[in-house]
Motif scaffolding. Structure first.
Motif, mmCIF file in Angstrom:
data_model
loop_
_atom_site.group_PDB
_atom_site.id
_atom_site.type_symbol
_atom_site.label_atom_id
_atom_site.label_comp_id
_atom_site.label_asym_id
_atom_site.label_seq_id
_atom_site.Cartn_x
_atom_site.Cartn_y
_atom_site.Cartn_z
ATOM 1 N N UNK A 1 0.827 -1.204 0.000
ATOM 2 C CA UNK A 1 0.000 0.000 0.000
ATOM 3 C C UNK A 1 0.866 1.261 0.000
ATOM 4 N N UNK A 2 1.876 1.293 0.866
ATOM 5 C CA UNK A 2 2.758 2.465 0.912
ATOM 6 C C UNK A 2 3.561 2.602 -0.370
ATOM 7 N N UNK A 3 3.978 1.473 -0.944
ATOM 8 C CA UNK A 3 4.742 1.508 -2.183
ATOM 9 C C UNK A 3 3.922 2.136 -3.313
ATOM 10 N N UNK A 4 2.664 1.720 -3.438
ATOM 11 C CA UNK A 4 1.800 2.276 -4.476
ATOM 12 C C UNK A 4 1.511 3.742 -4.212
ATOM 13 N N UNK A 5 1.248 4.068 -2.957
ATOM 14 C CA UNK A 5 0.951 5.460 -2.612
ATOM 15 C C UNK A 5 2.108 6.388 -2.952
ATOM 16 N N UNK A 6 3.323 5.975 -2.616
ATOM 17 C CA UNK A 6 4.478 6.836 -2.870
ATOM 18 C C UNK A 6 4.755 6.992 -4.361
ATOM 19 N N UNK A 7 4.567 5.926 -5.123
ATOM 20 C CA UNK A 7 4.866 5.993 -6.552
ATOM 21 C C UNK A 7 3.782 6.715 -7.349
ATOM 22 N N UNK A 8 2.543 6.711 -6.856
ATOM 23 C CA UNK A 8 1.425 7.265 -7.624
ATOM 24 C C UNK A 8 0.908 8.592 -7.095
ATOM 25 N N UNK A 9 1.520 9.125 -6.051
ATOM 26 C CA UNK A 9 1.047 10.382 -5.486
ATOM 27 C C UNK A 9 2.119 11.447 -5.620
ATOM 28 N N UNK A 10 1.747 12.656 -5.295
ATOM 29 C CA UNK A 10 2.682 13.774 -5.344
ATOM 30 C C UNK A 10 3.478 13.923 -4.068
ATOM 31 N N UNK A 11 3.219 13.046 -3.103
ATOM 32 C CA UNK A 11 3.934 13.142 -1.833
ATOM 33 C C UNK A 11 5.404 12.770 -2.025
ATOM 34 N N UNK A 12 6.281 13.515 -1.392
ATOM 35 C CA UNK A 12 7.714 13.236 -1.433
ATOM 36 C C UNK A 12 8.238 13.188 -0.010
ATOM 37 N N UNK A 13 9.016 12.178 0.290
ATOM 38 C CA UNK A 13 9.583 12.044 1.628
ATOM 39 C C UNK A 13 10.627 13.134 1.842
ATOM 40 N N UNK A 14 10.863 13.530 3.093
ATOM 41 C CA UNK A 14 11.829 14.607 3.361
ATOM 42 C C UNK A 14 13.269 14.139 3.286
ATOM 43 N N UNK A 15 13.582 13.284 2.332
ATOM 44 C CA UNK A 15 14.939 12.796 2.128
ATOM 45 C C UNK A 15 15.246 12.831 0.638
ATOM 46 N N UNK A 16 16.517 12.971 0.311
ATOM 47 C CA UNK A 16 16.952 12.912 -1.075
ATOM 48 C C UNK A 16 17.295 11.468 -1.410
ATOM 49 N N UNK A 17 16.423 10.823 -2.181
ATOM 50 C CA UNK A 17 16.654 9.431 -2.567
ATOM 51 C C UNK A 17 17.338 9.374 -3.919
ATOM 52 N N UNK A 18 17.692 8.158 -4.336
ATOM 53 C CA UNK A 18 18.416 7.987 -5.585
ATOM 54 C C UNK A 18 17.564 8.458 -6.758
ATOM 55 N N UNK A 19 18.080 9.349 -7.612
ATOM 56 C CA UNK A 19 17.279 9.896 -8.717
ATOM 57 C C UNK A 19 16.867 8.801 -9.698
ATOM 58 N N UNK A 20 15.623 8.874 -10.135
ATOM 59 C CA UNK A 20 15.119 7.947 -11.138
ATOM 60 C C UNK A 20 14.713 6.590 -10.616
ATOM 61 N N UNK A 21 14.877 6.349 -9.315
ATOM 62 C CA UNK A 21 14.547 5.044 -8.744
ATOM 63 C C UNK A 21 13.158 5.086 -8.129
ATOM 64 N N UNK A 22 12.440 3.963 -8.221
ATOM 65 C CA UNK A 22 11.157 3.856 -7.536
ATOM 66 C C UNK A 22 11.393 3.733 -6.043
ATOM 67 N N UNK A 23 10.327 3.806 -5.276
ATOM 68 C CA UNK A 23 10.495 3.767 -3.822
ATOM 69 C C UNK A 23 11.066 2.426 -3.365
ATOM 70 N N UNK A 24 10.623 1.326 -3.966
ATOM 71 C CA UNK A 24 11.143 0.009 -3.594
ATOM 72 C C UNK A 24 10.794 -0.422 -2.191
ATOM 73 N N UNK A 25 9.748 0.166 -1.606
ATOM 74 C CA UNK A 25 9.407 -0.133 -0.217
ATOM 75 C C UNK A 25 8.967 -1.586 -0.058
ATOM 76 N N UNK A 26 8.187 -2.093 -1.008
ATOM 77 C CA UNK A 26 7.686 -3.460 -0.894
ATOM 78 C C UNK A 26 8.833 -4.461 -0.810
ATOM 79 N N UNK A 27 9.756 -4.379 -1.737
ATOM 80 C CA UNK A 27 10.872 -5.333 -1.745
ATOM 81 C C UNK A 27 11.769 -5.135 -0.534
#
Length: 549
Positions: A45-71
């Protein structure tokens, strides 16, 4: 569009992998299986929400990468419950004791608490974010209620599972606190990693590294406290004290080197304070002075501090360095010959590929796959002929990688700049100038299945999972997908169906050649036993499919 974004290749493979594990779980592990299923639902659920919403976590993650929370959230608990299923068969056959099974159960719940704690932390960030507007199609009150119910169910199930364990009194409370501290430490550590190393990893990658580090450090801490006073450690955790010399050496060296930057910063600050106390103006350390402090601190932790801990938790009867020398020389012809073979392969491969990277237009991602093939040439013969020596060699290689990366990051004279220039020849968009982790991923991907298969193992191909999936499956998937791939798993991803098929086929072909070889060398008694393991070892498919291009 929503269904297409939901069914991307990575999520489909992960869900298939989790379903296979849950289907194989015996009834007495029902609480662990139910907890894993709830964790998977919450992470999905969180993985889909992060990838499909405009919400951005307050961290700089790797550019161009999906959230990868599920895996990232389900990998470690899934591996541990798979190991629990395997040990349950050993317990039924009276090959292991109840204490080993109980110890692994506590480790499972500790990893579960780490992953759940981070998911709950991300959920709170999304819930309290000012950008979280219910007018967004991906955000609704029903979504919040669903995610909240998942989080509450995970927490309640963990508490109920501990409540039915046959502990009472103080040890029950200590067990709760032990698991809770893992979750709290994971939340703190992932914030530290993402803030200290911005744009170096996705959330899922940081979550996987965090949960593994917290579990490994927790095991080290539990082992140490049990040696000091076993009364304050739950009985199931005290089994972790019973470990081999090689495991103790690897754990001490790896965790000691991970803590070394903290010691080095403290020593550096202390040196600057002493230097400034005698002069009106503090003089910063020059390049050579900084190098002297670094190498002296490194020598002290490798020669004095870490071996002292090893001798405290395990009776070596000699300095661990001398034990390593004696272990290597116990079979000098085989092990020294293997070392010479490794050096030759490394020298020829690195020299060749480094020149290609400087003078050729071959893409970095394909060039790095040659190193995966090199890993097969190096590790496969050693795993068949000298598995214990390979365990120690993996630990030594990981220690060398850690030292070189610390030297590169700190630019320690005289190797810092040289190592940085050399490593940059093999980096691509997945790495950053701040932290380079590709070589760690390859080494750990090959080593972890071997380390986790120590002890009871009724799946002869399990130790080869990393070498087969990374060295052969991932390499073939990338090459075929890059050259012939047309059909993509998702519109935004780069993984192709052709690459996935090539990865699976190459692993199956490699297994068909490996099984008779293992049978002829005595690793398995009959080829039919190996064939049955081929149908049960599902680790390859998760690793091979995840790495395809």
């Amino acid at each position: 569009m929503a269904s297409l974004s939901f069914w991307n290749g990575e999520r489909a493979v992960v869900l298939l992998f989790i379903s296979a594990i849950l289907f194989s779980t015996p009834f007495f592990l029902f609480s662990q299986a139910l907890a894993l299923s709830l964790l998977t639902i919450a992470a999905l659920f969180l993985d889909i929400r992060l990838d499909n919403s405009n919400f951005s976590v307050p961290f700089k993650t790797r550019p161009g990468a999906s959230s990868g929370i599920l895996l990232g959230a389900v990998t470690l608990p899934a591996v541990l419950i798979s190991r629990l299923i395997q040990l349950s068969r050993a317990f039924s056959a009276h090959e292991i004791g109840i204490e080993e099974l109980g110890y692994l159960k506590v480790q499972y719940w500790a990893s579960y608490a780490s992953c759940f704690g981070v998911l709950f932390f991300i959920f709170l960030l999304m819930w309290r974010s000012p950008d979280n507007s219910c007018s967004n199609s991906s955000c609704s009150p029903q979504d919040l209620k669903f995610s909240s119910s998942c989080m509450v169910s995970c927490a309640m199930l963990c508490c109920v599972s501990f409540g039915i364990i046959s502990y009472c009194g103080l040890h029950t409370i200590l067990l709760f606190l032990w698991v809770f501290c893992h979750g709290l430490a994971a939340v703190k550590l992932i914030q530290h990693l993402l803030n200290t190393f911005p744009s170096c990893a996705s959330i899922g990658e940081a979550l996987l590294a965090t949960s593994g580090l917290v579990l490994y450090f927790g095991d080290m801490l539990g082992c140490t406290i049990a040696k000091i006073d076993g009364y304050w450690i739950p009985l199931d955790l005290q089994y972790g004290v019973k470990r081999s010399e090689i495991n103790t050496i690897i754990q001490g060296v790896v965790l000691g080197l991970l803590l070394f930057p903290i010691l080095f910063k403290f020593v550096l600050q202390l040196w600057e304070y002493i230097a400034s106390s005698g002069h009106s103006e503090a003089r910063p350390c020059n390049e050579i002075g900084l190098a002297l402090i670094f190498y002296s601190s490194l020598a002290s932790i490798l020669i004095v501090i870490i071996p002292s801990w090893m001798q405290f938790v395990l009776d070596f009867h000699m300095h661990p360095l001398f034990w390593i020398v004696r272990f290597v020389l116990s079979e000098p012809l085989k092990r020294l010959s293997l070392c010479i073979y490794w050096v030759g392969v490394l020298y020829a491969s690195v020299l060749r590929f480094y020149n290609i990277s400087k003078n050729s237009k071959v893409e970095r991602i394909l060039l790095r796959k040659y190193y995966h093939l090199m890993a097969v040439l190096m590790f496969l013969p050693a795993l068949i002929s000298q598995p214990k020596f390979l365990d120690l060699a993996f630990g030594a290689a990981l220690a060398v990688f850690l030292v070189l990366e610390i030297i590169r990051v700190w630019r320690i004279w005289p190797l810092g700049q040289l190592v940085h220039q050399f490593m940059n020849a093999f980096t691509d968009h997945r790495d950053s100038n701040l932290l380079i982790v590709s070589h760690f991923s390859l080494l750990l991907g090959c080593a972890l299945p071997i380390w986790m298969s120590s002890g009871f193992n009724d799946r002869p191909l399990a130790p080869f999972a990393g070498i087969l999936s990374l060295g052969i499956g991932d390499t073939m998937a990338s090459m075929v997908g890059h050259k012939y791939g047309v059909l993509r798993w998702s519109k935004t991803g780069k993984k192709t169906i052709e690459g996935t098929a090539a990865g699976i086929t190459s692993v199956l072909v490699a297994c068909s050649f490996l099984l008779p070889l293992l049978a002829s060398t005595g690793h398995i008694f009959t080829q039919s036993l190996g064939l049955s393991s081929l149908g049960c070892d599902r680790k390859w498919f998760a690793g091979g499919l995840h790495g395809t291009t």
